[in-house]
Design a protein around this motif. Structure first.
Motif, PDB file in Angstrom:
ATOM      1  N   LEU A 183      66.076   6.084  75.335  1.00 56.47           N
ATOM      2  CA  LEU A 183      64.631   6.241  75.218  1.00 56.47           C
ATOM      3  C   LEU A 183      64.004   6.533  76.589  1.00 56.47           C
ATOM      4  O   LEU A 183      63.133   7.392  76.724  1.00 56.47           O
ATOM      5  CB  LEU A 183      64.048   4.936  74.625  1.00 56.47           C
ATOM      6  N   ALA A 184      64.486   5.827  77.614  1.00 53.35           N
ATOM      7  CA  ALA A 184      63.891   5.933  78.944  1.00 53.35           C
ATOM      8  C   ALA A 184      63.967   7.355  79.507  1.00 53.35           C
ATOM      9  O   ALA A 184      63.206   7.707  80.391  1.00 53.35           O
ATOM     10  CB  ALA A 184      64.601   4.976  79.893  1.00 53.35           C
ATOM     11  N   LEU A 185      64.900   8.160  78.996  1.00 50.69           N
ATOM     12  CA  LEU A 185      65.109   9.488  79.557  1.00 50.69           C
ATOM     13  C   LEU A 185      64.477  10.590  78.711  1.00 50.69           C
ATOM     14  O   LEU A 185      64.493  11.758  79.075  1.00 50.69           O
ATOM     15  CB  LEU A 185      66.622   9.722  79.678  1.00 50.69           C
ATOM     16  N   GLN A 186      63.958  10.241  77.583  1.00 49.37           N
ATOM     17  CA  GLN A 186      63.440  11.270  76.694  1.00 49.37           C
ATOM     18  C   GLN A 186      62.110  11.826  77.221  1.00 49.37           C
ATOM     19  O   GLN A 186      61.415  11.114  77.957  1.00 49.37           O
ATOM     20  CB  GLN A 186      63.278  10.657  75.304  1.00 49.37           C
ATOM     21  N   PRO A 187      61.764  13.052  76.912  1.00 47.75           N
ATOM     22  CA  PRO A 187      62.533  13.992  76.108  1.00 47.75           C
ATOM     23  C   PRO A 187      63.684  14.616  76.905  1.00 47.75           C
ATOM     24  O   PRO A 187      63.499  14.992  78.053  1.00 47.75           O
ATOM     25  CB  PRO A 187      61.505  15.064  75.738  1.00 47.75           C
ATOM     26  N   LEU A 236      61.017  19.987  82.608  1.00 46.39           N
ATOM     27  CA  LEU A 236      60.265  19.526  83.789  1.00 46.39           C
ATOM     28  C   LEU A 236      58.919  18.941  83.371  1.00 46.39           C
ATOM     29  O   LEU A 236      58.338  18.110  84.082  1.00 46.39           O
ATOM     30  CB  LEU A 236      60.053  20.700  84.747  1.00 46.39           C
ATOM     31  N   SER A 237      58.458  19.395  82.226  1.00 40.67           N
ATOM     32  CA  SER A 237      57.172  18.881  81.745  1.00 40.67           C
ATOM     33  C   SER A 237      57.357  18.417  80.290  1.00 40.67           C
ATOM     34  O   SER A 237      58.010  19.132  79.507  1.00 40.67           O
ATOM     35  CB  SER A 237      56.144  20.003  81.844  1.00 40.67           C
ATOM     36  N   PRO A 238      56.850  17.281  79.871  1.00 38.65           N
ATOM     37  CA  PRO A 238      56.046  16.339  80.661  1.00 38.65           C
ATOM     38  C   PRO A 238      56.873  15.609  81.735  1.00 38.65           C
ATOM     39  O   PRO A 238      58.071  15.397  81.547  1.00 38.65           O
ATOM     40  CB  PRO A 238      55.572  15.338  79.605  1.00 38.65           C
ATOM     41  N   GLY A 249      58.077  10.661  87.397  1.00 42.71           N
ATOM     42  CA  GLY A 249      57.102  10.280  88.422  1.00 42.71           C
ATOM     43  C   GLY A 249      56.371   8.995  88.061  1.00 42.71           C
ATOM     44  O   GLY A 249      56.315   8.061  88.883  1.00 42.71           O
ATOM     45  N   PRO A 250      55.843   8.880  86.835  1.00 41.87           N
ATOM     46  CA  PRO A 250      55.082   7.686  86.481  1.00 41.87           C
ATOM     47  C   PRO A 250      55.953   6.450  86.232  1.00 41.87           C
ATOM     48  O   PRO A 250      55.421   5.397  85.903  1.00 41.87           O
ATOM     49  CB  PRO A 250      54.371   8.085  85.183  1.00 41.87           C
ATOM     50  N   THR A 251      57.260   6.580  86.313  1.00 42.63           N
ATOM     51  CA  THR A 251      58.103   5.423  85.973  1.00 42.63           C
ATOM     52  C   THR A 251      59.062   5.050  87.113  1.00 42.63           C
ATOM     53  O   THR A 251      58.841   4.053  87.801  1.00 42.63           O
ATOM     54  CB  THR A 251      58.923   5.710  84.702  1.00 42.63           C
TER      55      THR A 251
END
Ligand code: NAD
Length: 459
Positions: free
Chosen positions: A88-92, A430-432, A436-438
């Motif tokens: 989950l932590a790496l999705q998408p 690369l997006s989203p 960066g936020p984690t």
């Protein structure tokens, strides 16, 4: 040798071995050769080892044809990249495992099943898309010569080669850089191969030998067990890596088993095995001399007679062999079957567990508790109940040793994997930007909270 290996490496680098169509063509080529040259190959096996045509079919030619058919039928499925889930932590993101060929593979084969053990690993290496150099055994010169002359007629010479030769040629080959070395033979040379491979960090598969025990208890149909043990032992004159090396049992069981083994030998090979075309020959006089030295290690129940000029040694059963007899110190690899008495089941298990881990272990018992103990308390390449040797014909069973009996395994899909690298492939947009936020600094309390939650480590 350097030029030949460079040529094979260039063949691989050109990409010609990668398409499944090329691999299938080569496998079909081996199959055609086995069918077209059946008589030549049977004659070569007879010349080298006195193999009967039926034994050559069962254990060499037919075995290889089944292996090719199984490989061709499953190749597309084995070669297909396999999707795996992403945390989950790496999705998408998407992840998959893609088997890719290793490159150029060296197969070094022994003399005892000279055709099968040269080509069976090669089948796996080709199926996985590799270039291959095959070095058959010089101790089976007729088969070695047949492979060297026939294979190039059926296979793509840009990526598959046969090198004939003995120690000097193999040493030269081993100095070259390969991407995998698959060696079948004894542990002494296995160490030489592993050391040479280490210089290039080349991975190895070592299919070695050793003493494969058979344990028999009184719960089984003893005549039936005797027949299977005698067949497995005296097949190819005892020169089979998975042959039962010796029999363990309590004294009373062995006393009953000994005459039954003699009767089984008679059923299989008659009263004159020397005249029976179904019975093979010892590979060299030197091997025969080594075997003759063991005959004094017990009481001969049947056999014992030999003819040096004919490289013949009768199927021999030795009773009353002590645990520390010379015959119990190394792999016999010939038609002598020692019977070694143990006190009880625990003694038998300890006997096996204290020694080198065998390539195969054969347990003849109808008692489920006895079978469970052998399964749980010993380690071996394979364990078979009431069925010696046959596990190697099950393509879904990995075939190989453990510890002194070898490292790595093959057959069926396991061959394909042995000669493949399972490349890990990850793809994340690369997006989203979820990183960066984690997990990227600067770390804030909020980020720490998210990380802890994602990792399931809530305070
Ligand atoms: P072998 O003498 O034919 O040797 C095997 C290969 O090693 C040959 O190609 C030979 O040229 C090469 N070789 C020999 N000496 C070498 C050296 N000094 N340097 C480099 N290469 C060298 O066969 P063997 O070893 O006598 O074969 C019998 C052994 O193989 C037994 O121990 C048997 O149990 C084992 N074996 C294992 C399997 C298995 O699948 N695990 C199958 C068959 C045989």
């Amino acid at each position: 040798m350097p030029a030949l290996v460079a040529e094979m490496r260039a063949g691989f680098r050109s990409g010609l071995t990668r398409p499944l169509a090329w691999r299938r063509e080569q496998l079909a080529g081996i199959r055609r050769m086995l069918v077209d040259a059946e008589e030549t190959l049977e004659a070569a096996l007879a010349a080298d080892l006195g193999k009967s045509p039926v034994e050559s079919q069962v254990a060499e030619i037919g075995f290889l044809i089944s292996e090719i058919d199984h490989t061709v039928a499953n190749l597309a499925r084995w070669a297909k990249p396999r999707r795996v889930s992403v945390p989950l932590a790496l999705q998408p993101a998407a992840a998959r495992v893609r088997p890719e060929p290793l490159g150029t593979v060296l197969v070094i084969a022994p003399w005892n099943y000279p055709l099968m053990l040269s080509l069976s690993p090669a089948i796996g290496a080709i199926a996985a898309g590799n270039a291959v150099v095959i070095k058959p055994s010089e101790l089976a010169p007729a088969v070695s010569h047949a492979l060297a002359t026939l294979l190039p007629l059926y296979l793509d010479r840009r990526a598959i080669a046969v090198v004939e030769g003995a120690v000097p040629e193999t040493t030269e080959l081993l100095a070259e850089r390969f991407d995998h070395i698959f060696y079948t033979g004894n542990g002494r040379v296995g160490r030489i191969v592993a050391a040479a491979a280490a210089k290039h960090l080349t991975p190895v598969t070592l299919e070695l030998g050793g003493k494969s025990p058979a344990y028999v208890d009184a719960t089984v149909d003893l005549p039936a067990a005797a027949k299977r043990i005698a067949w497995a032992k005296f097949l190819n004159c005892g020169q089979t890596c998975v042959a039962p090396d010796y029999v363990l049992g309590d004294r009373a069981t062995l006393d009953r088993l000994a005459p039954l083994l003699a009767a089984a030998v008679h059923d299989l090979y008659g009263s004159q095995p020397a005249r029976n075309p179904d019975y093979g020959r010892i590979v060299t006089e030197a091997h025969l001399d080594r075997l003759l030295g063991y005959l004094g290690d017990g009481t001969i129940v049947t056999g014992g007679d030999a003819d040096r000029a004919d490289r013949f040694l009768a199927p021999t059963v030795l009773a009353g062999v002590s645990r520390d007899a010379a015959i119990m110190s190394e792999e016999i690899f010939g038609p002598i079957l020692p019977l070694v008495a143990v006190e009880d089941l625990s003694d038998a298990i300890a006997f096996v567990a204290e020694r080198d881990k065998p390539l195969s272990l054969y347990v003849f018992s109808e008692d489920a508790a006895v079978r469970r103990r052998w399964e749980a308390e010993t380690s071996s390449g394979a364990l078979a109940f009431n069925a010696p040797v046959l596990h190697l014909t099950v393509p879904e069973l990995p075939f190989g040793g453990v510890g002194e009996s070898g490292t790595g395994s093959y057959h069926g899909e396991r061959s394909f994997l042995t000669f493949s690298h399972e490349k890990a492939i990850l793809s994340k947009p690369l997006s989203p930007d979820t990183l960066g936020p984690t997990i990227m600094p600067p770390f804030t309390e909020r980020k720490e909270g998210i990380v802890r939650r994602l990792l399931g480590k809530l305070r």
